[in-house]
Write an enzyme that holds these catalytic residues in place. Structure first.
Site, PDB file in Angstrom:
ATOM      1  N   THR A   1       0.823  -1.223   0.000  1.00  0.00           N
ATOM      2  CA  THR A   1       0.000   0.000   0.000  1.00  0.00           C
ATOM      3  C   THR A   1       0.848   1.261   0.000  1.00  0.00           C
ATOM      4  O   THR A   1       0.447   2.297  -0.534  1.00  0.00           O
ATOM      5  CB  THR A   1      -0.931  -0.020   1.238  1.00  0.00           C
ATOM      6  OG1 THR A   1      -1.855  -1.089   1.053  1.00  0.00           O
ATOM      7  CG2 THR A   1      -1.704   1.257   1.406  1.00  0.00           C
TER       8      THR A   1
ATOM      9  N   SER B   1       1.407  -7.373  -0.905  1.00  0.00           N
ATOM     10  CA  SER B   1       2.083  -8.434  -0.146  1.00  0.00           C
ATOM     11  C   SER B   1       1.301  -9.739  -0.016  1.00  0.00           C
ATOM     12  O   SER B   1       1.895 -10.765   0.316  1.00  0.00           O
ATOM     13  CB  SER B   1       2.578  -7.918   1.202  1.00  0.00           C
ATOM     14  OG  SER B   1       1.545  -7.779   2.126  1.00  0.00           O
TER      15      SER B   1
ATOM     16  N   THR C   1       1.704  -4.458   4.209  1.00  0.00           N
ATOM     17  CA  THR C   1       1.551  -4.806   5.623  1.00  0.00           C
ATOM     18  C   THR C   1       0.992  -6.215   5.835  1.00  0.00           C
ATOM     19  O   THR C   1       1.193  -6.813   6.892  1.00  0.00           O
ATOM     20  CB  THR C   1       0.607  -3.807   6.334  1.00  0.00           C
ATOM     21  OG1 THR C   1      -0.653  -3.809   5.663  1.00  0.00           O
ATOM     22  CG2 THR C   1       1.182  -2.420   6.359  1.00  0.00           C
ATOM     23  N   ASP C   2       0.272  -6.741   4.819  1.00  0.00           N
ATOM     24  CA  ASP C   2      -0.475  -7.985   5.047  1.00  0.00           C
ATOM     25  C   ASP C   2       0.408  -9.175   5.428  1.00  0.00           C
ATOM     26  O   ASP C   2       0.027 -10.001   6.260  1.00  0.00           O
ATOM     27  CB  ASP C   2      -1.309  -8.348   3.810  1.00  0.00           C
ATOM     28  CG  ASP C   2      -2.498  -7.399   3.630  1.00  0.00           C
ATOM     29  OD1 ASP C   2      -2.843  -6.675   4.571  1.00  0.00           O
ATOM     30  OD2 ASP C   2      -3.086  -7.392   2.527  1.00  0.00           O
TER      31      ASP C   2
HETATM   32  N1  ASP Z   1      -2.874  -5.215   0.865  1.00  0.00           N
HETATM   33  C1  ASP Z   1      -1.719  -4.391   1.135  1.00  0.00           C
HETATM   34  C2  ASP Z   1      -0.462  -5.211   1.057  1.00  0.00           C
HETATM   35  O1  ASP Z   1      -0.125  -5.881   2.005  1.00  0.00           O
HETATM   36  C3  ASP Z   1      -1.874  -3.793   2.472  1.00  0.00           C
HETATM   37  C4  ASP Z   1      -0.768  -2.871   2.881  1.00  0.00           C
HETATM   38  O2  ASP Z   1       0.315  -2.798   2.343  1.00  0.00           O
HETATM   39  O3  ASP Z   1      -1.010  -2.181   3.877  1.00  0.00           O
HETATM   40  O4  ASP Z   1       0.210  -5.162   0.060  1.00  0.00           O
END
Ligand code: ASP
Length: 324
Positions: free
Chosen positions: A12, A55, A86-87
């Site tokens: 993200t 991710s 973050t995932d």
């Molecule tokens: N869906 C995103 C990912 O993990 C969420 C994020 O980066 O916060 O790529």
């Protein structure tokens, strides 16, 4: 000034909202970073465009390739910062922590908000991560995660909320330190670090989460697919229903290692309950209790251990020698 390499992998932090598509990756994130003069003031920064994936697309093989890249690159820098979605961040950071041999700071960071959201956390997190990577006391701490002005260890950190900026927590332990405006402050030491220095990983390791009334079909599926090990996130101290015991026995009889962690957020599994399916009874059967380590991290550790040692008995002995 310290020389820091920022490796971009996606997430993200490098995404923006498009009216028709929703939040999607952008290609100009490296350029966007240059618009923050604060970055230049904290370190001599170079940026490497490594990948640009959400991710959830991360796999253990991709994580391991990333670790190899960090290993090769870090010799020419004082520290490395990795931006990531973050995932699955806690998993990539932990696999890197297991396999990297460097004593220099390796710091993961990310953003909960995309480039189109109000109150961007990405740039602040990156600058915080670069400051942590540039700080001499960040050496020898293993792989770190910097989010929301907090510093966490890769071993303990979890994404605990799906949307909040303060989503990353070291549940039960608290952060290692803070990114304060004037300086980096460490509050405590992590007492130990898991290390498996390996040239390859074995990915055929399964993770199954216990839910009330779940049946043995997942365990039987793992046996069918000749998994090297099955990690079960059991209830409480490490307990399962009695009717699963035949499936667990079948896995053990097939030479598959069975590891029991807990689906609770904090605390250790223990050989406490002796009823059929209880943690003590499972251990007596030959299952291995995993202390406080979360199931997804036990799975990664087993990938590294099987990659290094190959056979189940050696993996079992190496796992147990450092179990707390
Ligand atoms: N869906 C995103 C990912 O993990 C969420 C994020 O980066 O916060 O790529």
């Amino acid at each position: 000034m310290k020389k820091i390499l920022i490796i971009l992998t996606g997430g993200t932090i490098a995404m923006k909202a498009s009216p028709s598509l929703g939040v999607v990756p952008t290609s100009d994130f490296a350029q966007f970073l240059k618009s923050f003069p604060q970055l230049e003031r904290v370190a001599d920064v170079e940026v490497m465009d490594y990948s640009n994936i959400p991710s959830p697309y991360m796999t253990p093989d991709l994580m391991f390739d990333l670790a190899k890249t960090i290993d090769l690159k870090i010799v020419d820098y004082d520290g490395v910062v990795i931006t990531h979605g973050t995932d699955t961040l806690e998993e990539t950071a932990f696999l890197c922590d297991l396999v990297l041999t460097t004593r220099k700071p390796v710091v993961f960071t990310a953003a909960m908000r995309s480039g189109s959201d109000l109150g961007l956390d990405g740039p602040r997190n990156i600058i915080g991560a670069v400051r942590v990577a540039s700080f001499i006391d960040s050496r020898d701490k293993g792989v770190l995660v910097v989010m929301n002005d907090e510093i966490h260890t890769a071993r303990d950190v979890v994404k605990s909320d799906s949307g909040k900026v303060g989503a990353f927590m070291s549940l039960g332990y608290g952060p290692l330190g803070s990114v304060d405006p004037d300086r980096i402050v460490y509050h405590r030491n992590a007492l130990y670090r898991e290390c498996v220095w390996t040239d390859r990983i074995e990915t055929n390791i399964d993770l199954i989460k216990a839910t009330a009334g779940f049946d043995g079909r997942y365990i039987r599926c793992s046996i069918e697919h000749r998994a090297k090990a099955i990690v079960i996130e059991a209830f409480g101290r490490g307990n399962l229903p009695d009717y699963l015991v035949p499936d667990i026995k079948a896995a053990l009889d097939a030479g598959i290692l069975v590891f029991i962690s807990t689906r609770t957020y904090t605390g250790r599994v223990l050989p406490e309950y002796g009823y059929e399916g209880g943690g003590k009874a499972l251990e007596d059967l030959g299952a291995i209790l995993t202390s406080d380590m979360k199931g997804c991290k036990v799975r990664l550790k087993l990938m590294a251990l099987f990659g290094k040692y190959g056979d189940a008995d050696t993996v079992r002995r190496f796992f147990l020698q450092n179990r707390d």
